[in-house]
Design a protein around this motif. Sequence first.
Motif, PDB file in Angstrom:
ATOM      1  N   THR A 123       0.791  -1.225   0.000  1.00  0.00           N
ATOM      2  CA  THR A 123       0.000   0.000   0.000  1.00  0.00           C
ATOM      3  C   THR A 123       0.829   1.283   0.000  1.00  0.00           C
ATOM      4  N   PHE A 124       2.158   1.170  -0.068  1.00  0.00           N
ATOM      5  CA  PHE A 124       2.962   2.382  -0.117  1.00  0.00           C
ATOM      6  C   PHE A 124       4.340   2.073  -0.684  1.00  0.00           C
ATOM      7  N   ILE A 125       4.745   2.830  -1.680  1.00  0.00           N
ATOM      8  CA  ILE A 125       6.026   2.673  -2.379  1.00  0.00           C
ATOM      9  C   ILE A 125       6.269   1.195  -2.675  1.00  0.00           C
ATOM     10  N   ASN A 126       5.360   0.625  -3.442  1.00  0.00           N
ATOM     11  CA  ASN A 126       5.336  -0.808  -3.752  1.00  0.00           C
ATOM     12  C   ASN A 126       6.621  -1.280  -4.440  1.00  0.00           C
ATOM     13  N   GLY A 127       6.837  -2.589  -4.368  1.00  0.00           N
ATOM     14  CA  GLY A 127       7.973  -3.203  -5.039  1.00  0.00           C
ATOM     15  C   GLY A 127       9.101  -3.588  -4.110  1.00  0.00           C
ATOM     16  N   PHE A 128       8.810  -3.781  -2.838  1.00  0.00           N
ATOM     17  CA  PHE A 128       9.856  -3.999  -1.842  1.00  0.00           C
ATOM     18  C   PHE A 128       9.986  -5.447  -1.374  1.00  0.00           C
ATOM     19  N   VAL A 129       9.103  -6.349  -1.818  1.00  0.00           N
ATOM     20  CA  VAL A 129       9.184  -7.750  -1.380  1.00  0.00           C
ATOM     21  C   VAL A 129      10.362  -8.404  -2.091  1.00  0.00           C
ATOM     22  N   SER A 130      11.278  -8.963  -1.316  1.00  0.00           N
ATOM     23  CA  SER A 130      12.454  -9.598  -1.914  1.00  0.00           C
ATOM     24  C   SER A 130      12.400 -11.121  -1.864  1.00  0.00           C
ATOM     25  N   GLN A 131      11.609 -11.684  -0.927  1.00  0.00           N
ATOM     26  CA  GLN A 131      11.539 -13.141  -0.833  1.00  0.00           C
ATOM     27  C   GLN A 131      10.267 -13.542  -0.107  1.00  0.00           C
ATOM     28  N   ILE A 132       9.690 -14.671  -0.528  1.00  0.00           N
ATOM     29  CA  ILE A 132       8.559 -15.278   0.169  1.00  0.00           C
ATOM     30  C   ILE A 132       8.887 -16.745   0.369  1.00  0.00           C
ATOM     31  N   GLU A 133       8.735 -17.191   1.607  1.00  0.00           N
ATOM     32  CA  GLU A 133       8.949 -18.593   1.952  1.00  0.00           C
ATOM     33  C   GLU A 133       7.673 -19.149   2.556  1.00  0.00           C
ATOM     34  N   LEU A 134       7.305 -20.368   2.185  1.00  0.00           N
ATOM     35  CA  LEU A 134       6.193 -21.065   2.814  1.00  0.00           C
ATOM     36  C   LEU A 134       6.738 -21.889   3.969  1.00  0.00           C
ATOM     37  N   VAL A 135       5.967 -22.008   5.036  1.00  0.00           N
ATOM     38  CA  VAL A 135       6.376 -22.765   6.216  1.00  0.00           C
ATOM     39  C   VAL A 135       5.501 -24.008   6.293  1.00  0.00           C
ATOM     40  N   ASP A 136       6.137 -25.184   6.281  1.00  0.00           N
ATOM     41  CA  ASP A 136       5.344 -26.410   6.355  1.00  0.00           C
ATOM     42  C   ASP A 136       5.063 -26.789   7.804  1.00  0.00           C
ATOM     43  N   THR A 143      11.373 -21.671  -0.176  1.00  0.00           N
ATOM     44  CA  THR A 143      11.327 -20.429  -0.946  1.00  0.00           C
ATOM     45  C   THR A 143      10.489 -20.625  -2.206  1.00  0.00           C
ATOM     46  N   VAL A 144       9.495 -19.721  -2.395  1.00  0.00           N
ATOM     47  CA  VAL A 144       8.656 -19.768  -3.593  1.00  0.00           C
ATOM     48  C   VAL A 144       8.773 -18.491  -4.417  1.00  0.00           C
ATOM     49  N   PHE A 145       9.457 -17.474  -3.888  1.00  0.00           N
ATOM     50  CA  PHE A 145       9.648 -16.216  -4.607  1.00  0.00           C
ATOM     51  C   PHE A 145      10.925 -15.573  -4.119  1.00  0.00           C
ATOM     52  N   SER A 146      11.724 -15.074  -5.072  1.00  0.00           N
ATOM     53  CA  SER A 146      12.945 -14.348  -4.706  1.00  0.00           C
ATOM     54  C   SER A 146      13.168 -13.170  -5.649  1.00  0.00           C
ATOM     55  N   GLY A 147      12.099 -12.422  -5.896  1.00  0.00           N
ATOM     56  CA  GLY A 147      12.191 -11.178  -6.638  1.00  0.00           C
ATOM     57  C   GLY A 147      12.362 -11.363  -8.128  1.00  0.00           C
ATOM     58  N   PRO A 148      12.272 -10.287  -8.879  1.00  0.00           N
ATOM     59  CA  PRO A 148      11.967  -8.940  -8.405  1.00  0.00           C
ATOM     60  C   PRO A 148      10.464  -8.743  -8.213  1.00  0.00           C
ATOM     61  N   ASP A 149      10.119  -7.846  -7.320  1.00  0.00           N
ATOM     62  CA  ASP A 149       8.737  -7.465  -7.056  1.00  0.00           C
ATOM     63  C   ASP A 149       8.390  -6.327  -8.012  1.00  0.00           C
ATOM     64  N   THR A 150       7.475  -6.572  -8.915  1.00  0.00           N
ATOM     65  CA  THR A 150       7.121  -5.582  -9.943  1.00  0.00           C
ATOM     66  C   THR A 150       5.753  -4.946  -9.681  1.00  0.00           C
ATOM     67  N   THR A 151       5.292  -4.974  -8.432  1.00  0.00           N
ATOM     68  CA  THR A 151       3.999  -4.374  -8.110  1.00  0.00           C
ATOM     69  C   THR A 151       4.026  -2.884  -8.451  1.00  0.00           C
ATOM     70  N   PRO A 152       3.074  -2.411  -9.258  1.00  0.00           N
ATOM     71  CA  PRO A 152       3.083  -1.008  -9.697  1.00  0.00           C
ATOM     72  C   PRO A 152       2.934  -0.005  -8.548  1.00  0.00           C
ATOM     73  N   GLN A 153       3.493   1.174  -8.740  1.00  0.00           N
ATOM     74  CA  GLN A 153       3.428   2.281  -7.776  1.00  0.00           C
ATOM     75  C   GLN A 153       2.124   3.055  -7.932  1.00  0.00           C
ATOM     76  N   GLY A 154       1.815   3.883  -6.928  1.00  0.00           N
ATOM     77  CA  GLY A 154       0.753   4.872  -7.042  1.00  0.00           C
ATOM     78  C   GLY A 154      -0.613   4.450  -6.561  1.00  0.00           C
ATOM     79  N   ALA A 155      -0.826   3.173  -6.283  1.00  0.00           N
ATOM     80  CA  ALA A 155      -2.106   2.669  -5.789  1.00  0.00           C
ATOM     81  C   ALA A 155      -1.840   1.369  -5.047  1.00  0.00           C
ATOM     82  N   PRO A 156      -2.713   1.003  -4.104  1.00  0.00           N
ATOM     83  CA  PRO A 156      -2.523  -0.304  -3.470  1.00  0.00           C
ATOM     84  C   PRO A 156      -2.448  -1.390  -4.543  1.00  0.00           C
ATOM     85  N   GLY A 157      -1.543  -2.331  -4.345  1.00  0.00           N
ATOM     86  CA  GLY A 157      -1.355  -3.399  -5.320  1.00  0.00           C
ATOM     87  C   GLY A 157      -1.133  -4.726  -4.632  1.00  0.00           C
TER      88      GLY A 157
END
Length: 186
Positions: A123-136, A143-157
Amino acid sequence: GDNGISNGVSRVQHDIGLGMTVGATTVADGAALEIAGFATTETKLPQPVEQYANSVAAFSSQFTLSAWAAWRALYEPDTFAYGDIPTAWSALFPNGVPSFNPEFLDFRFLTPVYATSIEVRETFINGFVSQIELVDVNDVYHTVFSGPDTTPQGAPGTLTVTFPITNYLVKGAKVTVNPLTGTGPG
């Protein structure tokens, strides 16, 4: 193992670990899985489950205990505008003080599931997620995601990450953010 049929029940035994992607049972070493009514030719997959995180297992930092706190990222989204709004989580040093970077939130879900996707609302200055891990359910991180985060700026995404169905039950997720390498702080 011994595979046999008795009283309309199919018994499947396996001497090594077997992860079931249909149903809600994981068969461990040497265990048996019984499926009643096996004689049908129809296969029914479980219905998709959408759920929001309902508890915080750990976090790197939070701005305060109430405004911008880690618990603000739980449950259904309640921040609908774009901006630095206290109903969303923010790190103690949202501009990325190196000793606190990267920052993370580690969540848990009410019901462990075999997962196919995860969404992170920004919801603010999007594009900052660098990694997502699932916990079993055994507390192993995948690890299921390791960037880049391309969520657009200017609106919640929403950053949506999809992947093949997991062969393990997912009970949580760890989202790592890096305001120094993304397009801005969280």
